[in-house]
Design an enzyme around this catalytic site. Structure first.
Site, mmCIF file in Angstrom:
data_model
loop_
_atom_site.group_PDB
_atom_site.id
_atom_site.type_symbol
_atom_site.label_atom_id
_atom_site.label_comp_id
_atom_site.label_asym_id
_atom_site.label_seq_id
_atom_site.Cartn_x
_atom_site.Cartn_y
_atom_site.Cartn_z
ATOM 1 N N PHE A 69 0.827 -1.200 0.000
ATOM 2 C CA PHE A 69 0.000 0.000 0.000
ATOM 3 C C PHE A 69 0.867 1.258 0.000
ATOM 4 C CE2 PHE A 69 -2.755 3.340 1.454
ATOM 5 C CZ PHE A 69 -3.995 3.015 0.922
ATOM 6 N N ASN A 116 -2.538 -8.076 -9.182
ATOM 7 C CA ASN A 116 -1.527 -7.043 -9.431
ATOM 8 C C ASN A 116 -0.274 -7.645 -10.040
ATOM 9 O OD1 ASN A 116 1.161 -6.583 -7.759
ATOM 10 N ND2 ASN A 116 -0.239 -7.707 -6.404
ATOM 11 N N PHE A 120 7.278 -4.164 -8.041
ATOM 12 C CA PHE A 120 8.124 -3.449 -7.080
ATOM 13 C C PHE A 120 8.414 -2.014 -7.537
ATOM 14 C CE2 PHE A 120 10.406 -7.503 -5.271
ATOM 15 C CZ PHE A 120 9.226 -7.877 -4.655
ATOM 16 N N ASN A 146 9.846 -3.885 4.253
ATOM 17 C CA ASN A 146 9.863 -5.055 3.385
ATOM 18 C C ASN A 146 10.808 -4.769 2.221
ATOM 19 O OD1 ASN A 146 8.932 -6.681 1.030
ATOM 20 N ND2 ASN A 146 7.379 -7.429 2.443
ATOM 21 N N ASN A 179 11.579 -10.159 1.213
ATOM 22 C CA ASN A 179 10.531 -10.631 0.307
ATOM 23 C C ASN A 179 11.166 -11.381 -0.860
ATOM 24 O OD1 ASN A 179 8.316 -11.041 -1.319
ATOM 25 N ND2 ASN A 179 7.735 -8.889 -1.473
ATOM 26 N N SER A 182 7.217 -12.476 -4.377
ATOM 27 C CA SER A 182 6.351 -11.836 -5.367
ATOM 28 C C SER A 182 6.468 -12.561 -6.702
ATOM 29 C CB SER A 182 6.745 -10.367 -5.552
ATOM 30 O OG SER A 182 6.064 -9.822 -6.669
ATOM 31 N N ASN A 184 5.969 -11.135 -9.518
ATOM 32 C CA ASN A 184 6.057 -10.111 -10.550
ATOM 33 C C ASN A 184 7.462 -9.613 -10.853
ATOM 34 O OD1 ASN A 184 3.180 -10.053 -10.784
ATOM 35 N ND2 ASN A 184 3.112 -8.870 -8.887
ATOM 36 N N THR A 185 8.479 -10.175 -10.188
ATOM 37 C CA THR A 185 9.870 -9.897 -10.504
ATOM 38 C C THR A 185 10.504 -11.182 -11.018
ATOM 39 O OG1 THR A 185 10.082 -8.143 -8.846
ATOM 40 C CG2 THR A 185 12.111 -9.209 -9.567
ATOM 41 N N LYS A 222 9.338 -13.516 3.943
ATOM 42 C CA LYS A 222 7.973 -13.623 3.433
ATOM 43 C C LYS A 222 7.916 -14.673 2.334
ATOM 44 C CE LYS A 222 4.002 -10.864 1.966
ATOM 45 N NZ LYS A 222 3.478 -9.478 1.780
ATOM 46 N N THR A 250 0.881 -15.205 3.869
ATOM 47 C CA THR A 250 1.568 -15.487 2.631
ATOM 48 C C THR A 250 1.412 -14.335 1.645
ATOM 49 O OG1 THR A 250 -0.399 -16.492 1.638
ATOM 50 C CG2 THR A 250 1.077 -17.948 2.836
ATOM 51 N N ASN A 251 2.239 -14.385 0.597
ATOM 52 C CA ASN A 251 2.142 -13.413 -0.485
ATOM 53 C C ASN A 251 1.027 -13.830 -1.445
ATOM 54 O OD1 ASN A 251 2.837 -11.263 -2.252
ATOM 55 N ND2 ASN A 251 5.002 -11.509 -1.750
ATOM 56 N N THR A 252 0.907 -13.096 -2.541
ATOM 57 C CA THR A 252 -0.140 -13.386 -3.523
ATOM 58 C C THR A 252 0.086 -14.736 -4.195
ATOM 59 O OG1 THR A 252 1.102 -12.201 -5.230
ATOM 60 C CG2 THR A 252 -0.535 -10.946 -3.982
ATOM 61 N N GLY A 305 -6.479 -12.696 2.824
ATOM 62 C CA GLY A 305 -7.886 -12.996 3.071
ATOM 63 C C GLY A 305 -8.414 -12.565 4.417
#
Length: 366
Positions: A69, A116, A120, A146, A179, A182, A184-185, A222, A250-252, A305
């Site tokens: 966020f 998403n 990063f 993080n 982290n 993710s 996305n990296t 994470k 947990t992460n996404t 969740g």
């Protein structure tokens, strides 16, 4: 009121632009020296049953705002004034980077979920450290930081990349999260392999010890919900062996199973991690598995969740000392932390718990 506004107005505006507008409004009202204290008085839970001490840090309540966020430390005081017991900033990388091309953030309202592929996006560790240096001590919430790998850092330079972030950001952190989860990296999740992760975490801890004098900065890792059970257990065993302070879980997820949103609509959004209500069941299960493996000495921060006080209570009873949310906040609005904390306090008192800590891990083992 917020639910009506979300259903009829906000959901029609692209997710990332409205995030910027909403965060700006939060900073303008809850972060103002004039109105911020009033917001804090109205929205912060003061029930003593919610207070807890975890890895040597005092938390006013166990509900935190998850990383994602506030990536650049632009509004931690404002977010704390909304009633969050702690704010986790980031993910922050050693180098500034724009993230992935837009659009990259999408809502799935029927699932109470987000997708998403932000990548990063952040202004880099040095810029964030400068912003935190200027942050007044008064009203400062508990802050987690993080850190992740810069996209431009090659695999053989990943450790040095994390080292830099730990060195410049560690002095500003109440705890640090590495982290590696993710989606996305490119290549990031490969770092979750214990053989690679262990030396990385040892390097980060070494950097924190050198950078922060006079206190120990708790270090956590994470992980993603997409790990197999034996991989979760391997990370837990590694955390014990290395003496880490805990795990954020947990992460996404990259899974698209069980969504109510039509498959064609989800597929059209493209790649990315799913957060929100679809993660609830598996995130809860991971907490139980980690608690059985980690024992009572190490902390679990559960994320994924969390939408209600009951959700938070169930995770705590499963073994989480702290809980975090992101998507629940997006769907719930500015007064959401207060509602969750109020309901959590009522559940703790209903069951005769003296504090959050006495409720941790009290659920029967499956």
């Amino acid at each position: 009121m917020y639910d009506l506004l979300f259903r009829h107005v906000l959901r029609r505006i692209p997710a990332e632009p409205i995030h910027g507008v909403a965060f700006g409004a939060i900073r303008g009202v809850a972060g103002s020296r004039l109105t911020g204290p009033r917001v804090r008085t109205l929205l912060t839970a003061t029930d003593p049953v919610l207070r807890t001490r975890v890895f040597g840090v005092d938390f006013p309540n166990p509900l935190g705002l998850a990383a994602g966020f506030d990536k650049d430390a632009k509004g931690p005081v404002a977010l704390g004034n909304l009633g969050f017991g702690f704010v986790e900033l980031g993910t922050i990388t050693a180098r500034p980077q724009p993230g992935n091309p837009k659009p990259r953030l999408f809502r799935l309202p029927d699932d109470k979920a987000l997708v998403n592929r932000m990548g990063f996006n952040n202004s880099g560790a040095d810029a964030v450290a400068a912003r935190l240096t200027a942050l007044p001590r008064e009203g400062r919430p508990v802050i987690g930081i993080n850190i992740g790998k810069s996209k431009a850092a090659s695999p053989d330079r990943a450790v040095d990349d994390y080292r830099h972030s730990a060195r410049v950001l560690g002095p500003h952190a109440d705890y640090v999260v590495v982290n590696v989860s993710s989606p996305n990296t490119p290549g990031l999740r490969d770092l979750q392999q214990v053989s690679v992760l262990s030396p990385l975490l040892e390097a980060v801890r070494e950097e924190l010890v050198a950078a922060v004098l006079g206190r120990t900065v708790p270090l956590l890792v994470k992980i993603t919900t997409d790990l197999a059970d034996d991989e979760v257990e391997a990370v837990a065993d590694m955390a014990v062996d290395l003496g880490l302070d805990g795990v954020v879980a947990t992460n996404t997820t990259i899974s698209r199973e069980g969504l109510r949103t039509p498959k064609a609509e989800v597929d059209a959004l493209g790649a990315g991690g799913v957060s929100g209500l679809p993660l609830a069941e598996v995130a809860h299960a991971v907490v139980g598995r980690l608690r059985n493996r980690l024992g009572a000495e190490r902390t679990i921060i559960s994320v994924g969740g969390i939408f209600t006080g009951e959700d938070a209570y169930h995770r705590i009873r499963a073994g989480a000392s702290l809980v975090q949310a992101y998507t629940g906040f997006i769907y719930g609005g500015a007064t959401w932390p207060r509602r969750v904390n109020r309901d959590l306090a009522a559940l703790l008192r209903r069951d005769g718990q003296q504090s959050v800590a006495t409720a941790v891990g009290t659920a029967p083992t499956p």
